[in-house]
Design a protein around this motif. Sequence first.
Motif, mmCIF file in Angstrom:
data_model
loop_
_atom_site.group_PDB
_atom_site.id
_atom_site.type_symbol
_atom_site.label_atom_id
_atom_site.label_comp_id
_atom_site.label_asym_id
_atom_site.label_seq_id
_atom_site.Cartn_x
_atom_site.Cartn_y
_atom_site.Cartn_z
ATOM 1 N N GLY A 105 29.315 -41.562 -6.766
ATOM 2 C CA GLY A 105 28.003 -41.528 -7.400
ATOM 3 C C GLY A 105 27.446 -42.903 -7.717
ATOM 4 N N GLY A 106 26.146 -43.091 -7.496
ATOM 5 C CA GLY A 106 25.459 -44.296 -7.915
ATOM 6 C C GLY A 106 25.637 -45.503 -7.022
ATOM 7 N N ILE A 107 26.227 -45.344 -5.834
ATOM 8 C CA ILE A 107 26.472 -46.475 -4.946
ATOM 9 C C ILE A 107 25.684 -46.265 -3.659
ATOM 10 N N LYS A 108 25.051 -47.320 -3.180
ATOM 11 C CA LYS A 108 24.251 -47.220 -1.970
ATOM 12 C C LYS A 108 25.133 -47.301 -0.737
ATOM 13 N N ALA A 109 24.980 -46.346 0.168
ATOM 14 C CA ALA A 109 25.719 -46.343 1.418
ATOM 15 C C ALA A 109 24.939 -47.119 2.475
ATOM 16 N N VAL A 110 25.650 -47.964 3.214
ATOM 17 C CA VAL A 110 25.012 -48.786 4.244
ATOM 18 C C VAL A 110 25.768 -48.587 5.557
ATOM 19 N N PRO A 111 25.107 -48.085 6.603
ATOM 20 C CA PRO A 111 25.793 -47.913 7.890
ATOM 21 C C PRO A 111 26.240 -49.245 8.464
ATOM 22 N N ASP A 112 27.376 -49.224 9.154
ATOM 23 C CA ASP A 112 27.929 -50.481 9.662
ATOM 24 C C ASP A 112 27.156 -51.038 10.861
ATOM 25 N N GLY A 113 26.308 -50.230 11.476
ATOM 26 C CA GLY A 113 25.529 -50.701 12.616
ATOM 27 C C GLY A 113 26.294 -50.724 13.913
ATOM 28 N N LYS A 114 27.565 -50.379 13.879
ATOM 29 C CA LYS A 114 28.393 -50.336 15.090
ATOM 30 C C LYS A 114 28.648 -48.875 15.456
ATOM 31 N N GLU A 115 29.562 -48.239 14.696
ATOM 32 C CA GLU A 115 29.824 -46.829 14.951
ATOM 33 C C GLU A 115 28.760 -45.942 14.309
ATOM 34 N N VAL A 116 28.251 -46.369 13.170
ATOM 35 C CA VAL A 116 27.309 -45.555 12.400
ATOM 36 C C VAL A 116 25.962 -46.263 12.358
ATOM 37 N N ASP A 117 24.915 -45.546 12.755
ATOM 38 C CA ASP A 117 23.586 -46.163 12.742
ATOM 39 C C ASP A 117 22.653 -45.565 11.697
ATOM 40 N N ALA A 118 23.095 -44.498 11.012
ATOM 41 C CA ALA A 118 22.259 -43.895 9.968
ATOM 42 C C ALA A 118 23.132 -43.078 9.025
ATOM 43 N N VAL A 119 22.709 -42.989 7.781
ATOM 44 C CA VAL A 119 23.385 -42.151 6.788
ATOM 45 C C VAL A 119 22.339 -41.312 6.085
ATOM 46 N N ARG A 120 22.780 -40.210 5.513
ATOM 47 C CA ARG A 120 21.839 -39.314 4.851
ATOM 48 C C ARG A 120 22.547 -38.526 3.739
ATOM 49 N N TRP A 121 21.996 -38.595 2.522
ATOM 50 C CA TRP A 121 22.477 -37.749 1.431
ATOM 51 C C TRP A 121 21.755 -36.409 1.528
ATOM 52 N N VAL A 122 22.529 -35.327 1.553
ATOM 53 C CA VAL A 122 21.940 -33.999 1.753
ATOM 54 C C VAL A 122 22.577 -32.990 0.804
ATOM 55 N N SER A 123 21.913 -31.879 0.610
ATOM 56 C CA SER A 123 22.468 -30.765 -0.152
ATOM 57 C C SER A 123 23.497 -30.045 0.712
ATOM 58 N N PRO A 124 24.333 -29.194 0.116
ATOM 59 C CA PRO A 124 25.273 -28.424 0.942
ATOM 60 C C PRO A 124 24.576 -27.595 2.015
ATOM 61 N N GLU A 125 23.447 -26.978 1.687
ATOM 62 C CA GLU A 125 22.742 -26.168 2.672
ATOM 63 C C GLU A 125 22.212 -27.043 3.810
ATOM 64 N N GLN A 126 21.683 -28.213 3.469
ATOM 65 C CA GLN A 126 21.224 -29.134 4.515
ATOM 66 C C GLN A 126 22.389 -29.600 5.376
ATOM 67 N N ALA A 127 23.555 -29.820 4.747
ATOM 68 C CA ALA A 127 24.740 -30.241 5.509
ATOM 69 C C ALA A 127 25.141 -29.177 6.510
ATOM 70 N N ARG A 128 25.110 -27.921 6.101
ATOM 71 C CA ARG A 128 25.479 -26.830 7.007
ATOM 72 C C ARG A 128 24.564 -26.806 8.228
ATOM 73 N N ARG A 129 23.279 -27.096 8.015
ATOM 74 C CA ARG A 129 22.321 -27.065 9.125
ATOM 75 C C ARG A 129 22.403 -28.308 10.000
ATOM 76 N N THR A 130 22.857 -29.420 9.415
ATOM 77 C CA THR A 130 22.799 -30.697 10.117
ATOM 78 C C THR A 130 24.074 -31.036 10.875
ATOM 79 N N LEU A 131 25.234 -30.670 10.355
ATOM 80 C CA LEU A 131 26.503 -31.024 10.993
ATOM 81 C C LEU A 131 26.535 -30.540 12.437
ATOM 82 N N THR A 132 26.931 -31.414 13.329
ATOM 83 C CA THR A 132 26.947 -31.083 14.750
ATOM 84 C C THR A 132 28.115 -30.185 15.112
ATOM 85 N N ASN A 133 29.309 -30.507 14.600
ATOM 86 C CA ASN A 133 30.512 -29.728 14.894
ATOM 87 C C ASN A 133 30.663 -28.629 13.848
ATOM 88 N N PRO A 134 30.598 -27.360 14.230
ATOM 89 C CA PRO A 134 30.729 -26.276 13.249
ATOM 90 C C PRO A 134 32.018 -26.351 12.427
#
Length: 322
Positions: A105-134
């Motif tokens: 909590g309270g810490i800003k996440a920063v993508p490394d720009g190599k393996e990860v190009d974006a991050v997103r804080w989401v609700s559990p319901e949004q996570a269920r819809r967004t995750l690529t691998n079921p």
Amino acid sequence: MTLALRSIDDPEAVAEPAAVVAAGALPWRVNGGGLQLLLIHRERYDDWSWPKGKIDPGETLPECAVREVREEVGLEASLGLPLPAIRYPVTSGAKVVYYWAAHVGGIKAVPDGKEVDAVRWVSPEQARRTLTNPLDTVPLEALVAAYEADLLETLPFLVVRHAKAKPRSSWTKEEGKRPLAATGKRQAQSVSNLLDSWRPAKVATSPWTRCVQTVTPYLQRSGAAVKFVGAITEDEHHRRPGKARRAIEKLLDKQVALAVCTHRPVLPSVLAVLEERLPRKAAGFLPTEDPYLRPGSMLVIQQSAAKPGKLLSVEIYESFED
């Protein structure tokens, strides 16, 4: 160190060895809108998933999980509840990924720009819809269930058996001053690395030399407070086992992130206290046969922060031997 057992409801943790082993975490926080999870986007695969990665040589699973969170999104994670692992086929065979909850909590996440190009804080319901691998919803559902039961916020209680000491047969001085062997000193460094995954703020240890030397690398690295507990030395436990049990109970009741370092003969009393407080299924994962833990090995118990006295999970990490 190697993983021996993990959590009570995680069949993947005790399944057949996998060709590829990885670890990661589900970073979580609570704000005015409720529970949120951190998802990462990997440009190479064009997918949304959790911070994770393959284990490096000589690395433990918890260390891997913490490192991957640090490298991929710049967060220093402290592991909480172990979550269900997932297993799926890859080209080389089976791959298993072990997960933990990680409160950030309270810490800003920063993508490394190599393996990860974006991050997103989401609700559990949004996570269920967004995750690529079921399959990635498996640890998510366990985390959400813990949150809804007010059990997601936890405090680690870590039990360490001191690292390998010089043989009794070759030591002619006071038993309490018998130091670590060369292997034990290397094990103490491994203990320190592993403790970093949970970052206990306090360490309680037998004042005997071999216990103190086992936790010293972690104390020096972390600056954690240390308390010497005479009741959990071998001699005091032999004379007053009830006092040793009460000492462990008091340490649990402090409700802080804490590590305890003690001796093999004291472990049955420690385990008896834990068995009384753990649910029956979880208690079944505690070691029952002498030597209980090998030198330099560790037992990790997560206890509820919101419900004092409620223990939730069991993990065991066995140390290496030269």
